[in-house]
Design a protein around this motif. Structure first.
Motif, short mmCIF file in Angstrom:
data_model
loop_
_atom_site.label_atom_id
_atom_site.label_comp_id
_atom_site.label_asym_id
_atom_site.label_seq_id
_atom_site.Cartn_x
_atom_site.Cartn_y
_atom_site.Cartn_z
N ARG A 136 0.84 -1.21 0.00
CA ARG A 136 0.00 0.00 0.00
C ARG A 136 0.87 1.25 0.00
O ARG A 136 0.59 2.22 -0.73
N ALA A 137 1.92 1.25 0.79
CA ALA A 137 2.78 2.43 0.88
C ALA A 137 3.48 2.73 -0.44
O ALA A 137 3.53 3.88 -0.88
N VAL A 138 4.03 1.69 -1.09
CA VAL A 138 4.75 1.96 -2.33
C VAL A 138 3.79 2.35 -3.45
O VAL A 138 4.13 3.16 -4.32
N THR A 139 2.58 1.80 -3.44
CA THR A 139 1.60 2.19 -4.46
C THR A 139 1.20 3.64 -4.29
O THR A 139 1.14 4.41 -5.25
N GLU A 140 0.92 4.02 -3.04
CA GLU A 140 0.52 5.41 -2.78
C GLU A 140 1.64 6.37 -3.16
O GLU A 140 1.41 7.38 -3.85
N ARG A 141 2.85 6.06 -2.77
CA ARG A 141 3.97 6.94 -3.06
C ARG A 141 4.20 7.08 -4.56
O ARG A 141 4.39 8.19 -5.07
N THR A 142 4.18 5.98 -5.28
CA THR A 142 4.42 6.02 -6.72
C THR A 142 3.33 6.79 -7.44
O THR A 142 3.60 7.59 -8.34
N ALA A 143 2.08 6.57 -7.05
CA ALA A 143 0.97 7.27 -7.71
C ALA A 143 1.06 8.77 -7.51
O ALA A 143 0.83 9.55 -8.46
N TYR A 144 1.41 9.21 -6.32
CA TYR A 144 1.48 10.65 -6.07
C TYR A 144 2.66 11.29 -6.79
O TYR A 144 2.55 12.43 -7.28
N VAL A 145 3.77 10.58 -6.89
CA VAL A 145 4.91 11.12 -7.65
C VAL A 145 4.52 11.32 -9.11
O VAL A 145 4.79 12.38 -9.70
N LEU A 146 3.88 10.34 -9.69
CA LEU A 146 3.49 10.44 -11.10
C LEU A 146 2.45 11.53 -11.32
O LEU A 146 2.49 12.27 -12.31
N ALA A 147 1.49 11.63 -10.41
CA ALA A 147 0.43 12.64 -10.56
C ALA A 147 1.02 14.04 -10.49
O ALA A 147 0.64 14.93 -11.27
N ARG A 148 1.94 14.27 -9.56
CA ARG A 148 2.52 15.61 -9.44
C ARG A 148 3.33 15.98 -10.67
O ARG A 148 3.46 17.16 -11.01
N ARG A 149 3.90 14.98 -11.34
CA ARG A 149 4.70 15.28 -12.53
C ARG A 149 3.88 15.83 -13.68
O ARG A 149 4.41 16.51 -14.56
N ILE A 150 2.60 15.52 -13.73
CA ILE A 150 1.78 15.99 -14.85
C ILE A 150 0.79 17.08 -14.43
O ILE A 150 0.09 17.63 -15.27
N ALA A 151 0.76 17.40 -13.13
CA ALA A 151 -0.26 18.34 -12.65
C ALA A 151 -0.13 19.73 -13.26
O ALA A 151 -1.12 20.43 -13.45
N GLY A 152 1.09 20.17 -13.58
CA GLY A 152 1.27 21.52 -14.09
C GLY A 152 1.14 21.66 -15.59
O GLY A 152 1.25 22.77 -16.13
N ARG A 153 0.88 20.58 -16.29
CA ARG A 153 0.79 20.65 -17.75
C ARG A 153 -0.58 21.12 -18.20
O ARG A 153 -1.59 20.86 -17.54
N PRO A 154 -0.64 21.80 -19.34
CA PRO A 154 -1.95 22.18 -19.87
C PRO A 154 -2.73 20.98 -20.40
O PRO A 154 -3.96 20.98 -20.41
N GLN A 155 -2.01 19.94 -20.83
CA GLN A 155 -2.65 18.74 -21.36
C GLN A 155 -1.72 17.54 -21.15
O GLN A 155 -0.50 17.69 -21.13
N ALA A 156 -2.30 16.37 -20.94
CA ALA A 156 -1.49 15.18 -20.72
C ALA A 156 -2.24 13.96 -21.24
O ALA A 156 -3.46 14.01 -21.46
N ASP A 157 -1.50 12.89 -21.45
CA ASP A 157 -2.08 11.60 -21.85
C ASP A 157 -1.87 10.65 -20.68
O ASP A 157 -0.75 10.23 -20.39
#
Length: 360
Positions: A136-157
């Motif tokens: 659970r911990a590694v899944t949560e951590r990985t998901a949040y890292v990936l989400a933050r990487r695309i949060a500032g983009r105007p568009q993403a896939d």
């Protein structure tokens, strides 16, 4: 006299298919059948072919590999369920089962062999030292890292930028592979050695996650309902997505003995193609089977078995934390204007892209 299945030809010469996720053969056995038109198999006189062919020498049975099925397999699946619950497909070189009761039986009955799903009984004996809190911990951590990487983009896939990375990332973190080496090691042949047979099925989880996010984001009311949903509701939505849009559409088994199914009897030693995608939309098992309904009281899915397996746990956690991370980092996340998810594939199936506006 026993019932005989609806045949275009016999199963002689069909190959073993030990892995239910492997790509199926696409060539008919030489000298056995001839394809006359998409979806129509011409019966050939053969002592092993069972009863005489119908007038005209043609058995009208569509094939799951028909042209156009990659974009929309559901009309073919529907016709097979209704009219040809048991038929031999020369392109698949296997008997085809499409009804829920038959597919579910073939996935679990010991009269069928050569196949393994994460969550099947062998998993309970193989996985004895799994740290669920760590998963659970590694899944949560990985998901949040990936989400933050695309949060500032105007568009993403989300397929390329999120779904492609999360399943591999959780396995990498769980087995201690450095993040920078994740794609090179975990997605390669080393995956099985690092994560075991079940955990190495990363591509299946990728596709399942892409379909899940596509189902959630394709309806604004559904998106709103699941934005801050408790884990229980997310888990039900995940199960419903696996039913409606399973990542593996066709699995393979082999009969140990004669087995009676809808439409007749499967001969012993036969290769059998199980249309998991068709079974999940069987109206004999599910009410309004083509509708996504996470609150349905007849929920079920056939992608995973019901026993304990870290791959099954990871898949569910990835779905849960994908939503939490994406909506946490991008509260206004939505599909891009005019974009609608389109699933493709014959053996495995999922959207190839999920174009989103991270900030609405």
């Amino acid at each position: 006299m026993r019932d005989e299945p609806n045949r275009g030809t016999g199963p002689a010469g069909t190959p073993d298919a030990e892995d239910p996720w492997r790509r199926l053969p696409a060539m008919a056995p030489a000298g056995r059948t001839a394809t006359t038109a998409p979806g129509r198999v011409r019966s050939v006189a053969d002592p092993a072919a069972g009863p005489p062919a119908p007038p005209g020498g043609r058995t009208v049975a569509p094939s799951p590999l028909d042209p156009g099925a990659a974009l929309d397999p559901h009309p073919v699946h529907r016709r097979l369920r209704e009219e040809f619950p048991l038929t031999y497909d020369p392109l698949l070189r296997a008997w085809v089962l499409s009804r829920y009761a038959d597919v579910a039986t073939a996935l679990t009955d010991p009269r069928f062999t050569h196949g393994h799903r994460p969550g099947d009984p062998p998993c309970a004996r193989a996985h004895t030292d799994v740290d669920l809190a760590e998963l659970r911990a590694v899944t949560e951590r990985t998901a949040y890292v990936l989400a933050r990487r695309i949060a500032g983009r105007p568009q993403a896939d989300l397929v390329a930028d999120f779904c492609h990375w999360l399943p591999a990332g959780t396995v990498a973190a769980a087995v201690g592979v450095p993040y920078r080496d994740m794609m090179r090691l975990v997605r390669g042949r080393a995956a099985a050695a690092l994560a075991g047979e079940c955990g190495a099925q990363i591509a299946v989880r990728e596709k399942a996650l892409a379909s899940f996010l596509g189902n959630v984001l394709s309806d604004p009311d559904r998106t709103a309902a699941l934005r801050d949903a408790p884990a229980g509701l997310v888990a039900r939505a995940w199960t419903e997505s696996l039913r409606l849009d399973p990542p593996v559409q066709i699995a393979v088994r082999r009969t140990r003995e004669d087995v009676r199914v809808s439409g007749g009897v499967l001969p012993a030693g036969s290769s059998v193609a199980l249309l998991v995608g068709a079974a999940g939309r069987d109206p004999e098992r599910f009410r309004e089977p083509d509708r996504f309904d996470p609150l349905r009281d007849d929920a079920d899915q056939l992608t995973y078995g019901s026993g304990f397996c870290p791959a099954v746990v990871l898949a569910g956690l990835e779905a849960e934390y994908a939503l939490r991370a994406l909506f946490g980092a991008m509260p206004r996340l939505r599909l891009a204007d005019g974009f609608r998810p389109v699933s493709t594939g014959l053996i495995t199936r999922a959207p190839r892209s999920l174009v989103v506006r991270p900030n609405g």
